[in-house]
Write an enzyme that holds these catalytic residues in place. Sequence first.
Site, mmCIF file in Angstrom:
data_model
loop_
_atom_site.group_PDB
_atom_site.id
_atom_site.type_symbol
_atom_site.label_atom_id
_atom_site.label_comp_id
_atom_site.label_asym_id
_atom_site.label_seq_id
_atom_site.Cartn_x
_atom_site.Cartn_y
_atom_site.Cartn_z
ATOM 1 N N LYS A 119 -18.721 29.908 18.887
ATOM 2 C CA LYS A 119 -18.887 31.273 18.413
ATOM 3 C C LYS A 119 -17.674 31.647 17.577
ATOM 4 O O LYS A 119 -16.566 31.170 17.838
ATOM 5 C CB LYS A 119 -19.022 32.196 19.636
ATOM 6 C CG LYS A 119 -19.536 33.580 19.334
ATOM 7 C CD LYS A 119 -20.003 34.269 20.609
ATOM 8 C CE LYS A 119 -20.543 35.651 20.303
ATOM 9 N NZ LYS A 119 -21.248 36.246 21.430
ATOM 10 N N HIS A 139 -29.954 27.741 18.324
ATOM 11 C CA HIS A 139 -30.178 29.011 19.009
ATOM 12 C C HIS A 139 -30.562 29.989 17.923
ATOM 13 O O HIS A 139 -29.694 30.525 17.221
ATOM 14 C CB HIS A 139 -28.895 29.486 19.711
ATOM 15 C CG HIS A 139 -28.866 29.149 21.148
ATOM 16 N ND1 HIS A 139 -27.989 29.733 22.042
ATOM 17 C CD2 HIS A 139 -29.624 28.298 21.874
ATOM 18 C CE1 HIS A 139 -28.207 29.234 23.241
ATOM 19 N NE2 HIS A 139 -29.186 28.358 23.174
ATOM 20 N N ASP A 197 -27.457 39.126 18.170
ATOM 21 C CA ASP A 197 -28.640 38.878 18.997
ATOM 22 C C ASP A 197 -29.851 39.762 18.750
ATOM 23 O O ASP A 197 -30.493 40.205 19.692
ATOM 24 C CB ASP A 197 -28.223 38.964 20.472
ATOM 25 C CG ASP A 197 -27.150 37.947 20.796
ATOM 26 O OD1 ASP A 197 -27.441 36.751 20.698
ATOM 27 O OD2 ASP A 197 -26.021 38.348 21.103
ATOM 28 N N HIS A 212 -23.637 33.245 15.256
ATOM 29 C CA HIS A 212 -22.254 32.959 15.648
ATOM 30 C C HIS A 212 -21.349 32.515 14.517
ATOM 31 O O HIS A 212 -20.329 31.886 14.749
ATOM 32 C CB HIS A 212 -22.226 31.881 16.737
ATOM 33 C CG HIS A 212 -22.703 32.367 18.060
ATOM 34 N ND1 HIS A 212 -22.573 31.647 19.216
ATOM 35 C CD2 HIS A 212 -23.301 33.528 18.417
ATOM 36 C CE1 HIS A 212 -23.084 32.324 20.227
ATOM 37 N NE2 HIS A 212 -23.542 33.464 19.761
ATOM 38 N N ASP A 253 -32.642 32.673 20.931
ATOM 39 C CA ASP A 253 -31.583 33.345 21.689
ATOM 40 C C ASP A 253 -31.316 34.730 21.127
ATOM 41 O O ASP A 253 -30.581 34.883 20.155
ATOM 42 C CB ASP A 253 -30.289 32.517 21.679
ATOM 43 C CG ASP A 253 -29.192 33.198 22.501
ATOM 44 O OD1 ASP A 253 -29.536 34.079 23.307
ATOM 45 O OD2 ASP A 253 -28.007 32.871 22.317
ATOM 46 N N ASP A 257 -25.847 28.498 16.914
ATOM 47 C CA ASP A 257 -26.462 29.816 17.078
ATOM 48 C C ASP A 257 -26.198 30.540 15.770
ATOM 49 O O ASP A 257 -25.037 30.747 15.390
ATOM 50 C CB ASP A 257 -25.809 30.535 18.271
ATOM 51 C CG ASP A 257 -26.437 31.886 18.551
ATOM 52 O OD1 ASP A 257 -26.701 32.627 17.582
ATOM 53 O OD2 ASP A 257 -26.658 32.218 19.730
ATOM 54 N N ASP A 283 -23.289 42.181 15.569
ATOM 55 C CA ASP A 283 -24.096 41.736 16.701
ATOM 56 C C ASP A 283 -24.816 40.442 16.353
ATOM 57 O O ASP A 283 -25.304 40.284 15.237
ATOM 58 C CB ASP A 283 -25.135 42.805 17.074
ATOM 59 C CG ASP A 283 -25.988 42.346 18.229
ATOM 60 O OD1 ASP A 283 -25.418 42.034 19.291
ATOM 61 O OD2 ASP A 283 -27.227 42.249 18.068
ATOM 62 N N GLU A 299 -21.948 25.112 22.641
ATOM 63 C CA GLU A 299 -22.199 26.209 21.685
ATOM 64 C C GLU A 299 -20.931 26.973 21.318
ATOM 65 O O GLU A 299 -20.272 27.554 22.169
ATOM 66 C CB GLU A 299 -23.226 27.177 22.300
ATOM 67 C CG GLU A 299 -23.561 28.350 21.407
ATOM 68 C CD GLU A 299 -24.603 29.270 22.025
ATOM 69 O OE1 GLU A 299 -24.970 29.064 23.201
ATOM 70 O OE2 GLU A 299 -25.036 30.208 21.334
ATOM 71 N N TRP A 310 -22.214 27.482 26.998
ATOM 72 C CA TRP A 310 -21.542 28.497 26.194
ATOM 73 C C TRP A 310 -20.629 29.270 27.132
ATOM 74 O O TRP A 310 -21.064 29.684 28.206
ATOM 75 C CB TRP A 310 -22.532 29.466 25.533
ATOM 76 C CG TRP A 310 -21.772 30.586 24.870
ATOM 77 C CD1 TRP A 310 -21.063 30.513 23.706
ATOM 78 C CD2 TRP A 310 -21.578 31.918 25.370
ATOM 79 N NE1 TRP A 310 -20.441 31.711 23.447
ATOM 80 C CE2 TRP A 310 -20.733 32.593 24.445
ATOM 81 C CE3 TRP A 310 -22.007 32.608 26.501
ATOM 82 C CZ2 TRP A 310 -20.336 33.924 24.632
ATOM 83 C CZ3 TRP A 310 -21.615 33.929 26.683
ATOM 84 C CH2 TRP A 310 -20.793 34.581 25.746
HETATM 85 C C1 RNT Z 1 -23.772 34.159 23.552
HETATM 86 C C2 RNT Z 1 -24.484 32.876 23.299
HETATM 87 C C3 RNT Z 1 -25.280 32.343 24.447
HETATM 88 C C4 RNT Z 1 -26.018 33.437 25.188
HETATM 89 C C5 RNT Z 1 -26.923 32.953 26.268
HETATM 90 C C6 RNT Z 1 -27.394 34.048 27.138
HETATM 91 O O1 RNT Z 1 -23.159 34.629 22.449
HETATM 92 O O2 RNT Z 1 -25.294 32.986 22.177
HETATM 93 O O3 RNT Z 1 -26.141 31.352 24.012
HETATM 94 O O4 RNT Z 1 -26.744 34.234 24.324
HETATM 95 O O5 RNT Z 1 -26.302 31.948 26.965
HETATM 96 ZN ZN ZN Z 2 -26.665 31.379 21.743
#
Ligand code: RNT
Ligand code: ZN
Length: 422
Positions: free
Chosen positions: A232, A290, A300, A266, A330, A263, A298, A230, A189
């Site tokens: 986003k 992820h 995460d 994302h 993640d 993810d 956000d 990955e 990523w």
């Molecule tokens: C960031 C990505 C990635 C990170 C990690 C720490 O937006 O999700 O996967 O969270 O690599």
């Molecule tokens: Zn991620």
Amino acid sequence: MQDKKTVEKAYQYAKEQYAAFGINTDEALQKLDKINISLHCWQTDDVGGFETPDAELSGDGIQVTGNYPGKARTIEQLKKDIEKVMDLLPGKQRLNLHAIYGDFKGEKVERDQITVKHFQSWIDWAKKLGIGLDFNPTCFSHPYADDGFTLSSKNEKYRKFWVEHVKRTRKIAADMGKQLGTPAVNNIWVPDGSKDVPVDRNGYRSLLKKSLDEIFAEEYPKEYLKDSLESKLFGIGSEAMVVGSHEFYMGYAVTRKKIITLDNGHFHPTEQVGDKISALLQFVDELLLHLSRGVRWDSDHVVIFNDEIQLIAQETVRAKALDRVNIALDYFDGSLNRIGAYVVGARAVQLAFLYALLEPTELIKKEEDEGKNFERLALLELLKTKPFGAVYDYYCASNNVPISEDYISEIQKYECDVLSKR
Ligand code: RNT
Ligand code: ZN
């Protein structure tokens, strides 16, 4: 304290309830037990890593908020925390490391210089625990990433530096896989993107493609290494354009036979990552999840048992793709007990997969194929109040890990005995 006898009784009741739908709960638990979640090391220390003592992030796309006491500051502390997390989870998990978590022994090692020797102590530890490792290049929190570009940088010195870094992470990951007897997923990523409207999207994307082709020029055996990419939609500081968008990596992964990482933080909030699974599996061999929780801008927050995670698990199970979907967590939240964050998130994922495994899919599919939409809806609704929690409690009891709310006091005790003393 939960009493094992009551748990056993509740399980017998649950077993009958699911048997009425033709589902065998014992078999569902056997399948659940084979799912190894890759626990992200970075929730222990808010993505700090060990490059320099007390490394801090340099604010280039990854941002952690919260200042809850007790974060891991050394490799020993991190290992102890992860061991604690694993003790509180039924089943066997993996650990997902980032390149900045190497065992650098106080030495300053540039990212284009890392080798397996900096990760050997992790491999030895994983071997002792009998777990697999996964890996990630760290293309952020570095002066060469401060302008927002790494693998797609127009500064050739920086681009080369990041290409070399990622190449090395593949080599290290392959070594991890070889030594541990289970392939390591190396997930790429990069934060590359721009805050305001660029005019040369094409230029950046062709550079990213060129860098990836250089990185993947070397082949490693599949039994050692799996490469994933990955995407986003946007990030902090890359609101106007992300170079590695979903379309970019989808095209890249399909043509180069790589793994696509989804993810779920994302994508646009109305997009369903669960819906993408069966679409992508027609064209790629494997996916990496992820699992995260997006909240507004956000991506995460700690995973919870919500509709999104449920659909992801259901779609994986319905597609009979448990052996093609790698599952990782993640998220990073510094505002709560970090061990608790892992246990809540990992258990939510296990619950979602259990819920999916307890679905009488064939039965519902029959209704669907016959156009009986009411019957399909009714069955899906009825399943929501079936006693899957009792099945999960039984799984915990048979693994000798805390049942139900009992993990809360265990974590409070760890906070008092260990975390609060850091
Ligand atoms: C960031 C990505 C990635 C990170 C990690 C720490 O937006 O999700 O996967 O969270 O690599
Ligand atoms: Zn991620």
